[in-house]
Design a protein around this motif. Structure first.
Motif, PDB file in Angstrom:
ATOM      1  N   ILE A   1       0.874  -1.172   0.000  1.00  0.00           N
ATOM      2  CA  ILE A   1       0.000   0.000   0.000  1.00  0.00           C
ATOM      3  C   ILE A   1       0.909   1.220   0.000  1.00  0.00           C
ATOM      4  O   ILE A   1       1.983   1.192   0.594  1.00  0.00           O
ATOM      5  N   GLY A   2       0.493   2.257  -0.676  1.00  0.00           N
ATOM      6  CA  GLY A   2       1.359   3.412  -0.763  1.00  0.00           C
ATOM      7  C   GLY A   2       0.605   4.712  -0.946  1.00  0.00           C
ATOM      8  O   GLY A   2      -0.604   4.736  -1.161  1.00  0.00           O
ATOM      9  N   LEU A   3       1.346   5.790  -0.853  1.00  0.00           N
ATOM     10  CA  LEU A   3       0.833   7.137  -1.101  1.00  0.00           C
ATOM     11  C   LEU A   3       1.587   7.718  -2.281  1.00  0.00           C
ATOM     12  O   LEU A   3       2.792   7.490  -2.416  1.00  0.00           O
ATOM     13  N   GLU A   4       0.887   8.481  -3.106  1.00  0.00           N
ATOM     14  CA  GLU A   4       1.568   9.112  -4.229  1.00  0.00           C
ATOM     15  C   GLU A   4       0.897  10.420  -4.603  1.00  0.00           C
ATOM     16  O   GLU A   4      -0.277  10.640  -4.325  1.00  0.00           O
ATOM     17  N   GLY A   5       1.690  11.285  -5.225  1.00  0.00           N
ATOM     18  CA  GLY A   5       1.209  12.525  -5.798  1.00  0.00           C
ATOM     19  C   GLY A   5       1.563  12.546  -7.267  1.00  0.00           C
ATOM     20  O   GLY A   5       2.656  12.131  -7.663  1.00  0.00           O
ATOM     21  N   ASP A   6       0.657  13.008  -8.092  1.00  0.00           N
ATOM     22  CA  ASP A   6       0.852  13.028  -9.545  1.00  0.00           C
ATOM     23  C   ASP A   6       0.621  14.454 -10.033  1.00  0.00           C
ATOM     24  O   ASP A   6      -0.463  15.001  -9.885  1.00  0.00           O
ATOM     25  N   LEU A   7       1.663  15.059 -10.589  1.00  0.00           N
ATOM     26  CA  LEU A   7       1.591  16.425 -11.109  1.00  0.00           C
ATOM     27  C   LEU A   7       1.438  16.362 -12.613  1.00  0.00           C
ATOM     28  O   LEU A   7       2.330  15.882 -13.316  1.00  0.00           O
ATOM     29  N   LEU A   8       0.315  16.818 -13.117  1.00  0.00           N
ATOM     30  CA  LEU A   8       0.069  16.896 -14.549  1.00  0.00           C
ATOM     31  C   LEU A   8       0.582  18.245 -15.042  1.00  0.00           C
ATOM     32  O   LEU A   8       0.283  19.286 -14.458  1.00  0.00           O
ATOM     33  N   LEU A   9       1.368  18.221 -16.110  1.00  0.00           N
ATOM     34  CA  LEU A   9       1.938  19.447 -16.673  1.00  0.00           C
ATOM     35  C   LEU A   9       1.245  19.748 -18.002  1.00  0.00           C
ATOM     36  O   LEU A   9       1.698  19.281 -19.049  1.00  0.00           O
ATOM     37  N   PRO A  10       0.155  20.526 -17.990  1.00  0.00           N
ATOM     38  CA  PRO A  10      -0.562  20.809 -19.231  1.00  0.00           C
ATOM     39  C   PRO A  10       0.296  21.555 -20.256  1.00  0.00           C
ATOM     40  O   PRO A  10       0.170  21.334 -21.441  1.00  0.00           O
ATOM     41  N   ASP A  11       1.170  22.439 -19.795  1.00  0.00           N
ATOM     42  CA  ASP A  11       2.052  23.189 -20.687  1.00  0.00           C
ATOM     43  C   ASP A  11       3.447  23.186 -20.071  1.00  0.00           C
ATOM     44  O   ASP A  11       3.717  23.931 -19.125  1.00  0.00           O
ATOM     45  N   VAL A  12       4.338  22.354 -20.605  1.00  0.00           N
ATOM     46  CA  VAL A  12       5.669  22.185 -20.023  1.00  0.00           C
ATOM     47  C   VAL A  12       6.487  23.463 -20.122  1.00  0.00           C
ATOM     48  O   VAL A  12       7.146  23.870 -19.163  1.00  0.00           O
ATOM     49  N   LYS A  13       6.448  24.154 -21.271  1.00  0.00           N
ATOM     50  CA  LYS A  13       7.220  25.394 -21.436  1.00  0.00           C
ATOM     51  C   LYS A  13       6.778  26.455 -20.436  1.00  0.00           C
ATOM     52  O   LYS A  13       7.602  27.123 -19.827  1.00  0.00           O
ATOM     53  N   ASN A  14       5.497  26.599 -20.247  1.00  0.00           N
ATOM     54  CA  ASN A  14       4.971  27.569 -19.291  1.00  0.00           C
ATOM     55  C   ASN A  14       5.389  27.202 -17.869  1.00  0.00           C
ATOM     56  O   ASN A  14       5.751  28.069 -17.071  1.00  0.00           O
ATOM     57  N   PHE A  15       5.348  25.906 -17.543  1.00  0.00           N
ATOM     58  CA  PHE A  15       5.738  25.451 -16.205  1.00  0.00           C
ATOM     59  C   PHE A  15       7.211  25.739 -15.931  1.00  0.00           C
ATOM     60  O   PHE A  15       7.561  26.271 -14.885  1.00  0.00           O
ATOM     61  N   VAL A  16       8.076  25.406 -16.889  1.00  0.00           N
ATOM     62  CA  VAL A  16       9.513  25.628 -16.714  1.00  0.00           C
ATOM     63  C   VAL A  16       9.822  27.123 -16.614  1.00  0.00           C
ATOM     64  O   VAL A  16      10.604  27.549 -15.763  1.00  0.00           O
ATOM     65  N   SER A  17       9.194  27.950 -17.440  1.00  0.00           N
ATOM     66  CA  SER A  17       9.452  29.393 -17.378  1.00  0.00           C
ATOM     67  C   SER A  17       8.930  30.000 -16.075  1.00  0.00           C
ATOM     68  O   SER A  17       9.550  30.900 -15.518  1.00  0.00           O
ATOM     69  N   SER A  18       7.814  29.514 -15.572  1.00  0.00           N
ATOM     70  CA  SER A  18       7.307  30.047 -14.310  1.00  0.00           C
ATOM     71  C   SER A  18       8.134  29.587 -13.121  1.00  0.00           C
ATOM     72  O   SER A  18       8.292  30.310 -12.148  1.00  0.00           O
ATOM     73  N   ILE A  19       8.708  28.367 -13.183  1.00  0.00           N
ATOM     74  CA  ILE A  19       9.619  27.909 -12.128  1.00  0.00           C
ATOM     75  C   ILE A  19      10.892  28.754 -12.154  1.00  0.00           C
ATOM     76  O   ILE A  19      11.394  29.182 -11.118  1.00  0.00           O
ATOM     77  N   ALA A  20      11.435  28.983 -13.358  1.00  0.00           N
ATOM     78  CA  ALA A  20      12.666  29.775 -13.490  1.00  0.00           C
ATOM     79  C   ALA A  20      12.450  31.205 -13.019  1.00  0.00           C
ATOM     80  O   ALA A  20      13.332  31.806 -12.414  1.00  0.00           O
ATOM     81  N   GLY A  21      11.268  31.751 -13.281  1.00  0.00           N
ATOM     82  CA  GLY A  21      10.971  33.119 -12.866  1.00  0.00           C
ATOM     83  C   GLY A  21      10.369  33.211 -11.482  1.00  0.00           C
ATOM     84  O   GLY A  21      10.055  34.294 -11.004  1.00  0.00           O
ATOM     85  N   ALA A  22      10.198  32.083 -10.816  1.00  0.00           N
ATOM     86  CA  ALA A  22       9.623  32.015  -9.462  1.00  0.00           C
ATOM     87  C   ALA A  22       8.250  32.678  -9.403  1.00  0.00           C
ATOM     88  O   ALA A  22       7.895  33.320  -8.429  1.00  0.00           O
ATOM     89  N   THR A  23       7.453  32.493 -10.468  1.00  0.00           N
ATOM     90  CA  THR A  23       6.127  33.106 -10.490  1.00  0.00           C
ATOM     91  C   THR A  23       5.003  32.092 -10.341  1.00  0.00           C
ATOM     92  O   THR A  23       3.843  32.458 -10.401  1.00  0.00           O
ATOM     93  N   ILE A  24       5.354  30.823 -10.156  1.00  0.00           N
ATOM     94  CA  ILE A  24       4.316  29.804 -10.017  1.00  0.00           C
ATOM     95  C   ILE A  24       3.656  29.941  -8.649  1.00  0.00           C
ATOM     96  O   ILE A  24       4.305  30.245  -7.654  1.00  0.00           O
ATOM     97  N   ASP A  25       2.358  29.754  -8.620  1.00  0.00           N
ATOM     98  CA  ASP A  25       1.633  29.922  -7.367  1.00  0.00           C
ATOM     99  C   ASP A  25       0.999  28.606  -6.920  1.00  0.00           C
ATOM    100  O   ASP A  25       1.024  27.610  -7.632  1.00  0.00           O
ATOM    101  N   GLY A  26       0.440  28.635  -5.750  1.00  0.00           N
ATOM    102  CA  GLY A  26      -0.167  27.433  -5.181  1.00  0.00           C
ATOM    103  C   GLY A  26      -1.402  26.983  -5.925  1.00  0.00           C
ATOM    104  O   GLY A  26      -1.748  25.802  -5.894  1.00  0.00           O
ATOM    105  N   THR A  27      -2.092  27.886  -6.607  1.00  0.00           N
ATOM    106  CA  THR A  27      -3.290  27.521  -7.342  1.00  0.00           C
ATOM    107  C   THR A  27      -2.966  26.538  -8.453  1.00  0.00           C
ATOM    108  O   THR A  27      -3.737  25.620  -8.729  1.00  0.00           O
ATOM    109  N   TYR A  28      -1.821  26.721  -9.094  1.00  0.00           N
ATOM    110  CA  TYR A  28      -1.404  25.801 -10.154  1.00  0.00           C
ATOM    111  C   TYR A  28      -1.292  24.387  -9.607  1.00  0.00           C
ATOM    112  O   TYR A  28      -1.787  23.438 -10.206  1.00  0.00           O
TER     113      TYR A  28
END
Length: 184
Positions: free
Chosen positions: A142-169
């Motif tokens: 039995i286990g626990l897991e989290g799955d992060l779906l990345l609808p737009d990889v370029k947007n995700f990477v640019s927001s991580i690099a710019g530190a603009t990603i928020d908790g809502t995402y």
């Protein structure tokens, strides 16, 4: 009372002791994942259930591949029914009774409108899973897991690099669940 507690404790120890002495990691497993979006967990909406079925095969004790399917019902979007089919590269650390893992791979998304003639609209995206399994015996975990779906990889990477990603995402795109796996 002490006798009952001792008997239950001995049974639990015997039931869980097998994986502690197991020397080989599993080669194949079948998992059923019972999950919810973090948004739905925060809103206490437990009717928005996201079930999954996954098959994993390991070519080495630490590396494997997985194929899975997830059904998602979203009444508040343009498409009502979604089916995610994923393939992942899985890296794990078989540490006896405890087994953490990380999986990354592409996802093929089918959207079905709520009509009599459902015409799928295909889309590709990526996702990442992080979790751990705890062996209950030599074939069941039995286990626990989290799955992060990345609808737009370029947007995700640019927001991580710019530190603009928020908790809502993360609230909208992370699915957390409990996995029950038969391991062979």
């Amino acid at each position: 009372m002490l006798k009952k507690f001792t008997v239950v404790l001995v049974i639990v120890v015997l039931f869980c002791a097998t994986p502690l002495v197991a020397k080989e990691a599993s080669v194949f497993d079948i998992g059923i994942i019972n999950a919810y979006r973090i948004t739905d967990i925060a809103a206490l909406d437990y009717q928005a259930y996201v079930p999954s079925l996954r098959l994993q095969a390991y070519v080495a004790p630490w590396f494997g591949i997985a194929v899975g399917g997830t059904y998602d019902y979203l009444a508040y979007t343009d498409s009502v029914h979604r089916v995610y089919v994923s393939t992942d590269a899985v890296v794990r650390a078989p540490l006896g009774m405890f087994e953490p893992y990380l999986a990354i791979g592409p996802v093929f998304l089918l959207k079905f409108p709520n009509t009599v003639d459902p015409t799928p609209v295909a889309a590709y995206t990526y996702h990442a899973r992080l979790g751990f399994d705890v062996y209950l015996n030599d074939w069941l975990a039995i286990g626990l897991e989290g799955d992060l779906l990345l609808p737009d990889v370029k947007n995700f990477v640019s927001s991580i690099a710019g530190a603009t990603i928020d908790g809502t995402y993360f609230m909208d795109n992370v699915v957390a669940g409990i996995a029950i796996k038969a391991k062979f």
